[in-house]
Design an enzyme around this catalytic site. Structure first.
Site, mmCIF file in Angstrom:
data_model
loop_
_atom_site.group_PDB
_atom_site.id
_atom_site.type_symbol
_atom_site.label_atom_id
_atom_site.label_comp_id
_atom_site.label_asym_id
_atom_site.label_seq_id
_atom_site.Cartn_x
_atom_site.Cartn_y
_atom_site.Cartn_z
ATOM 1 N N HIS A 108 65.986 28.870 63.685
ATOM 2 C CA HIS A 108 64.320 28.050 63.454
ATOM 3 C C HIS A 108 65.637 26.871 62.266
ATOM 4 O O HIS A 108 64.692 26.939 61.377
ATOM 5 C CB HIS A 108 63.873 28.800 62.515
ATOM 6 C CG HIS A 108 62.781 29.961 63.444
ATOM 7 N ND1 HIS A 108 62.401 30.389 62.632
ATOM 8 C CD2 HIS A 108 62.826 29.684 65.032
ATOM 9 C CE1 HIS A 108 61.446 31.982 63.487
ATOM 10 N NE2 HIS A 108 62.223 30.612 64.767
ATOM 11 N N HIS B 12 58.519 24.116 65.184
ATOM 12 C CA HIS B 12 59.168 25.900 65.358
ATOM 13 C C HIS B 12 60.729 26.070 65.807
ATOM 14 O O HIS B 12 61.293 26.752 64.058
ATOM 15 C CB HIS B 12 58.439 26.924 66.490
ATOM 16 C CG HIS B 12 59.157 28.484 66.848
ATOM 17 N ND1 HIS B 12 58.222 29.258 67.250
ATOM 18 C CD2 HIS B 12 59.812 28.980 66.334
ATOM 19 C CE1 HIS B 12 58.630 30.265 66.894
ATOM 20 N NE2 HIS B 12 59.909 29.929 66.799
ATOM 21 N N GLU C 13 77.936 10.709 70.982
ATOM 22 C CA GLU C 13 79.397 11.052 71.606
ATOM 23 C C GLU C 13 79.298 12.773 71.716
ATOM 24 O O GLU C 13 79.267 13.144 73.343
ATOM 25 C CB GLU C 13 80.377 10.983 70.223
ATOM 26 C CG GLU C 13 81.407 11.834 71.004
ATOM 27 C CD GLU C 13 82.170 11.155 72.212
ATOM 28 O OE1 GLU C 13 81.941 10.543 72.756
ATOM 29 O OE2 GLU C 13 83.404 11.764 72.580
ATOM 30 N N HIS D 276 68.134 31.598 70.123
ATOM 31 C CA HIS D 276 67.084 31.240 69.454
ATOM 32 C C HIS D 276 66.605 31.330 67.403
ATOM 33 O O HIS D 276 66.993 31.930 66.773
ATOM 34 C CB HIS D 276 65.596 32.367 69.547
ATOM 35 C CG HIS D 276 64.295 31.861 68.818
ATOM 36 N ND1 HIS D 276 64.240 30.190 69.120
ATOM 37 C CD2 HIS D 276 63.356 31.771 68.097
ATOM 38 C CE1 HIS D 276 62.787 29.507 68.192
ATOM 39 N NE2 HIS D 276 62.632 31.244 67.851
HETATM 40 ZN ZN ZN Z 1 60.981 31.685 66.578
#
Ligand code: ZN
Length: 292
Positions: free
Chosen positions: A165, A238, A188, A163
């Site tokens: 940002h 986010h 591509e 994860h």
């Molecule tokens: Zn986050």
């Protein structure tokens, strides 16, 4: 004396050349989620130094994975994707058998990503219980931990979730605020995401942000089922979650998709469509005023 100095420089250069010729920069293990899949437990594990260490995999397993998470987190921090302790990473090991139970490794909350050490990493079982001997002192578990479990539940082959940002992911989530998905085609780098080809349409679900990461759970669970082909979830304003069947798979897809996000942002700025066939203009007024 200068000759000796030159000699030292040449030796150092030769070592550096040898290093880049023979050594991978990122740690890897011989576990089934890594590129060295299928190796026997006595396989040589290559350290990022010039020394090759013959180590039993089972003895280095835990340490290597923790070090790898620190190394990857630092890399993503340096890419500008995990600033201010934001973002996180999880790796799943084991086969689920009695001899090889699943172990979920996850980065902690509130630690600078470029300064994490192996002992900061949490290790959990599949019921989210801490493996007590490895509990990092004084640290809190990340609020995104419950989301790792959702991915591992609905995508049983997945072994790594990342994860970040990144600015590109935040801006990409805002290109069409009315839509609950982003569509990309005829670029591509789509090939860098799962088994998509240049002509395919890559659809990425977008969910709305919440006050804390764990509250994303219900929407996360809903879209992961609605988009069975997707390895990516965008969270509006986010960031993005990306997963893969190995840490390499997750990392390369993340790099590809961030590149695609940046393309889409710039293409929209230029009035070029990123979500339909190239001959369909995105903005007729722009085309007329600039080309006719
Ligand atoms: Zn986050």
């Amino acid at each position: 004396m200068p000759e000796k100095k030159n000699e030292r420089i040449i030796n150092a250069q030769q070592k550096l050349i040898q290093y880049y010729m023979n050594e991978r920069r990122l740690l890897h293990t011989a576990l089934n989620w890594s590129r060295t899949s299928g190796c026997d437990p006595n396989v040589m594990i290559y350290s990022p130094s010039l020394i090759k260490l013959p180590l039993k995999i089972k003895s280095i397993d835990d340490i290597t994975i923790k070090a790898l998470i620190c190394q990857l987190s630092e890399k993503f921090y340096l890419s500008g994707w995990q600033p201010g302790t934001g973002g996180g990473l999880s790796i799943l090991t084991g086969t689920g058998s009695k001899d090889s139970p699943f172990r979920l490794y996850t980065s902690p909350s509130g630690v600078q990503k470029e300064d994490m050490i192996g002992n900061d990493i949490f290790v959990l079982d599949m019921k989210m219980n801490l493996i007590s001997s490895t509990h990092p002192h004084g640290l809190s578990i990340s609020s995104m931990t419950s989301l790792w479990y959702i991915v591992y539940k609905y995508r049983p082959k997945v072994r790594c979730v990342i994860h970040v940002h990144s600015i590109n992911s935040v801006l990409a989530s805002l290109l069409d605020e009315k839509s609950n998905k982003m569509r990309l085609t005829h670029l591509e780098m789509i090939k860098g995401v799962n088994n998509y080809s240049f002509n395919d349409i890559l659809e990425i679900p977008i969910i709305r942000n919440q006050v804390s990461e764990d509250k994303l759970g219900p929407d996360f669970e809903r879209v992961i089922q609605q988009f069975p082909k997707s390895n990516i979830i965008l969270v509006r304003r986010h960031g993005v979650y990306v997963w893969g069947n190995s840490w390499e798979h997750a990392k390369t897809q993340l790099e590809s998709v961030d590149y695609l996000f940046e393309c889409a942002i710039k293409m929209k700025d230029l009035g070029i469509c990123y979500s339909t066939m190239p001959h369909l203009p995105y903005n007729n007024d722009f085309i007329k005023s600039n080309f006719f």
